[in-house]
Motif scaffolding. Structure first.
Motif, PDB file in Angstrom:
ATOM      1  N   ASP A   1      43.380 -11.146 -11.956  1.00 16.15           N
ATOM      2  CA  ASP A   1      43.870 -10.986 -11.153  1.00 16.15           C
ATOM      3  C   ASP A   1      45.137 -11.630 -12.020  1.00 16.15           C
ATOM      4  N   PRO A   2      46.321 -11.609 -11.355  1.00 19.27           N
ATOM      5  CA  PRO A   2      47.920 -11.718 -11.314  1.00 19.27           C
ATOM      6  C   PRO A   2      47.723 -13.518 -10.609  1.00 19.27           C
ATOM      7  N   THR A   3      46.398 -13.709 -10.182  1.00 20.26           N
ATOM      8  CA  THR A   3      46.687 -15.311  -9.710  1.00 20.26           C
ATOM      9  C   THR A   3      45.873 -16.480 -10.314  1.00 20.26           C
ATOM     10  N   GLU A   4      45.177 -15.593 -11.577  1.00 21.17           N
ATOM     11  CA  GLU A   4      44.437 -16.807 -11.831  1.00 21.17           C
ATOM     12  C   GLU A   4      45.319 -17.423 -12.825  1.00 21.17           C
ATOM     13  N   ILE A   5      45.549 -18.682 -12.810  1.00 16.54           N
ATOM     14  CA  ILE A   5      46.407 -19.880 -13.767  1.00 16.54           C
ATOM     15  C   ILE A   5      45.685 -19.641 -15.253  1.00 16.54           C
TER      16      ILE A   5
ATOM     17  N   TRP B   1      34.699 -18.457 -34.227  1.00 14.32           N
ATOM     18  CA  TRP B   1      33.527 -19.710 -35.221  1.00 14.32           C
ATOM     19  C   TRP B   1      34.075 -20.343 -36.850  1.00 14.32           C
ATOM     20  N   LEU B   2      34.063 -21.330 -37.354  1.00 14.70           N
ATOM     21  CA  LEU B   2      34.853 -22.257 -38.216  1.00 14.70           C
ATOM     22  C   LEU B   2      33.419 -22.649 -39.168  1.00 14.70           C
ATOM     23  N   SER B   3      34.045 -22.361 -39.807  1.00 15.75           N
ATOM     24  CA  SER B   3      33.180 -23.031 -41.833  1.00 15.75           C
ATOM     25  C   SER B   3      31.452 -22.203 -41.292  1.00 15.75           C
ATOM     26  N   GLY B   4      32.040 -21.234 -40.594  1.00 20.65           N
ATOM     27  CA  GLY B   4      30.268 -20.381 -40.624  1.00 20.65           C
ATOM     28  C   GLY B   4      29.703 -20.666 -39.555  1.00 20.65           C
ATOM     29  N   ARG B   5      30.153 -21.680 -38.549  1.00 22.35           N
ATOM     30  CA  ARG B   5      29.167 -22.013 -37.637  1.00 22.35           C
ATOM     31  C   ARG B   5      30.132 -21.676 -36.354  1.00 22.35           C
ATOM     32  N   GLU B   6      28.858 -20.812 -35.085  1.00 19.46           N
ATOM     33  CA  GLU B   6      29.444 -20.617 -33.709  1.00 19.46           C
ATOM     34  C   GLU B   6      29.623 -21.919 -32.690  1.00 19.46           C
ATOM     35  N   ILE B   7      30.797 -21.753 -32.768  1.00 19.76           N
ATOM     36  CA  ILE B   7      31.485 -23.333 -31.787  1.00 19.76           C
ATOM     37  C   ILE B   7      31.198 -23.438 -30.254  1.00 19.76           C
ATOM     38  N   LEU B   8      32.084 -22.035 -29.853  1.00 20.39           N
ATOM     39  CA  LEU B   8      32.314 -21.794 -29.219  1.00 20.39           C
ATOM     40  C   LEU B   8      31.082 -20.207 -28.847  1.00 20.39           C
ATOM     41  N   HIS B   9      30.339 -19.748 -27.395  1.00 20.35           N
ATOM     42  CA  HIS B   9      29.517 -18.369 -27.819  1.00 20.35           C
ATOM     43  C   HIS B   9      30.451 -17.916 -25.952  1.00 20.35           C
ATOM     44  N   ASP B  10      30.938 -16.808 -26.523  1.00 17.85           N
ATOM     45  CA  ASP B  10      31.310 -15.489 -25.467  1.00 17.85           C
ATOM     46  C   ASP B  10      31.441 -16.737 -23.925  1.00 17.85           C
ATOM     47  N   VAL B  11      32.648 -17.836 -23.683  1.00 17.21           N
ATOM     48  CA  VAL B  11      33.012 -18.710 -22.844  1.00 17.21           C
ATOM     49  C   VAL B  11      33.859 -17.418 -21.871  1.00 17.21           C
ATOM     50  N   THR B  12      33.533 -17.734 -20.417  1.00 16.90           N
ATOM     51  CA  THR B  12      34.234 -17.237 -19.608  1.00 16.90           C
ATOM     52  C   THR B  12      34.322 -17.637 -18.706  1.00 16.90           C
ATOM     53  N   PHE B  13      35.101 -17.766 -17.982  1.00 15.46           N
ATOM     54  CA  PHE B  13      35.662 -18.512 -15.979  1.00 15.46           C
ATOM     55  C   PHE B  13      37.313 -18.546 -16.359  1.00 15.46           C
ATOM     56  N   HIS B  14      37.822 -18.582 -14.831  1.00 14.86           N
ATOM     57  CA  HIS B  14      38.818 -18.239 -14.488  1.00 14.86           C
ATOM     58  C   HIS B  14      39.021 -19.146 -13.971  1.00 14.86           C
ATOM     59  N   PHE B  15      40.335 -19.398 -12.961  1.00 10.74           N
ATOM     60  CA  PHE B  15      40.737 -20.582 -12.125  1.00 10.74           C
ATOM     61  C   PHE B  15      42.069 -20.074 -11.952  1.00 10.74           C
ATOM     62  N   HIS B  16      42.677 -20.919 -10.185  1.00 12.64           N
ATOM     63  CA  HIS B  16      43.416 -20.614  -9.371  1.00 12.64           C
ATOM     64  C   HIS B  16      44.735 -21.974  -9.496  1.00 12.64           C
ATOM     65  N   ALA B  17      45.571 -22.092  -9.342  1.00  9.29           N
ATOM     66  CA  ALA B  17      46.841 -23.013  -8.691  1.00  9.29           C
ATOM     67  C   ALA B  17      46.362 -23.782  -7.752  1.00  9.29           C
ATOM     68  N   GLY B  18      45.873 -25.267  -8.151  1.00 11.85           N
ATOM     69  CA  GLY B  18      45.568 -25.819  -7.078  1.00 11.85           C
ATOM     70  C   GLY B  18      44.465 -27.108  -7.493  1.00 11.85           C
TER      71      GLY B  18
END
Length: 243
Positions: free
Chosen positions: A8-12, A21-38
């Motif tokens: 969506d082009p209105t998503e900021i 993955w950092l130093s062989g450890r998963e720090i974030l896993h399949d993170v998904t989110f979106h939001f808009h102006a304001g």
């Protein structure tokens, strides 16, 4: 993961299936989110949950192992003028010989090289930002002599003066008293509405943010639950997140 041509082009801010993955450890896993102006979005989680890593991915300081991040529909990059950033640790020396207004003015030149040229337009812009964060009364004091809450106001003005569309704040409420917490939250929420800036503010305690949050990104052990606050801050949703 959504193809880029379906974003969506209105998503900021668009974060899609980001893993790190950092130093062989998963720090974030399949993170998904979106939001808009304001929108005012709380990035909530305990220390070590992955909040700062996620902010560094958004800032372009860490490349995700998989997934992608878009700012206003385009791939993000370092020193992106669309993004204003207030770091967690300010560490301003009490002996630093710089006034609050001078620190705010440095935000104008953060993407340029060379010394700034004084001008009436520059002074007016600095005064406007100081007024926006209610900091005019201590604008000519040395920043190292200001209280924690006053320094936060100056750093927010510094981040906003380049007219970003996304404002990231890393634990801005840490080490503030309750009154200062409330003042900073109210200030940032007002800016989000008045200037149409999307705000992502990280915190380990969501309670000070609850009156103003539109959406929440809740992080636990590198996994995320995100959505409108009343849908995520529930026993059922958080139980799923924590397993």
């Amino acid at each position: 993961m959504r193809p880029m041509d379906q974003v969506d082009p209105t998503e900021i801010l668009s974060v899609d299936d980001v893993s790190v993955w950092l130093s062989g450890r998963e720090i974030l896993h399949d993170v998904t989110f979106h939001f808009h102006a304001g929108e005012f979005v709380g990035l909530i989680g305990s220390n070590g949950a992955g909040k700062t890593t996620l902010l560094r991915v958004i800032l372009g300081l860490i490349e995700p192992t998989s997934g992608h991040v878009l700012l206003a529909g385009k791939p993000r990059s370092r020193r992106n003028p669309l993004v204003g950033y207030v770091p967690q640790k300010i560490g301003l020396d009490p002996d630093m010989p710089i006034r609050a207004r001078d620190l705010v003015g440095m935000g104008i030149d953060s993407h340029r090289f060379g010394l700034p040229r004084p001008s009436a337009k520059r002074t007016a812009l600095i005064d406007e930002m100081l007024d926006a964060v209610d900091a005019t009364r201590f604008a000519d004091q040395h920043v190292g002599n200001l209280s924690g809450g006053e320094q936060q106001r100056i750093m927010i003005a510094h981040a906003l003066i380049s007219r970003p569309r996304l404002l990231l704040l890393d634990e801005p409420l840490a080490n503030l008293d309750i009154r200062s917490e409330q003042e900073v939250v109210s200030l940032v929420a007002g800016i989000a509405v008045e200037q149409g800036v999307a705000v992502l503010i990280s915190a380990h305690d969501m309670n000070p943010l609850l009156p103003v949050m539109d959406r929440v990104v809740y992080v636990a052990a590198g996994r995320v639950a995100s959505g409108p606050t009343d849908e995520i801050v529930t026993t059922e949703a958080l139980s799923r997140l924590y397993g």
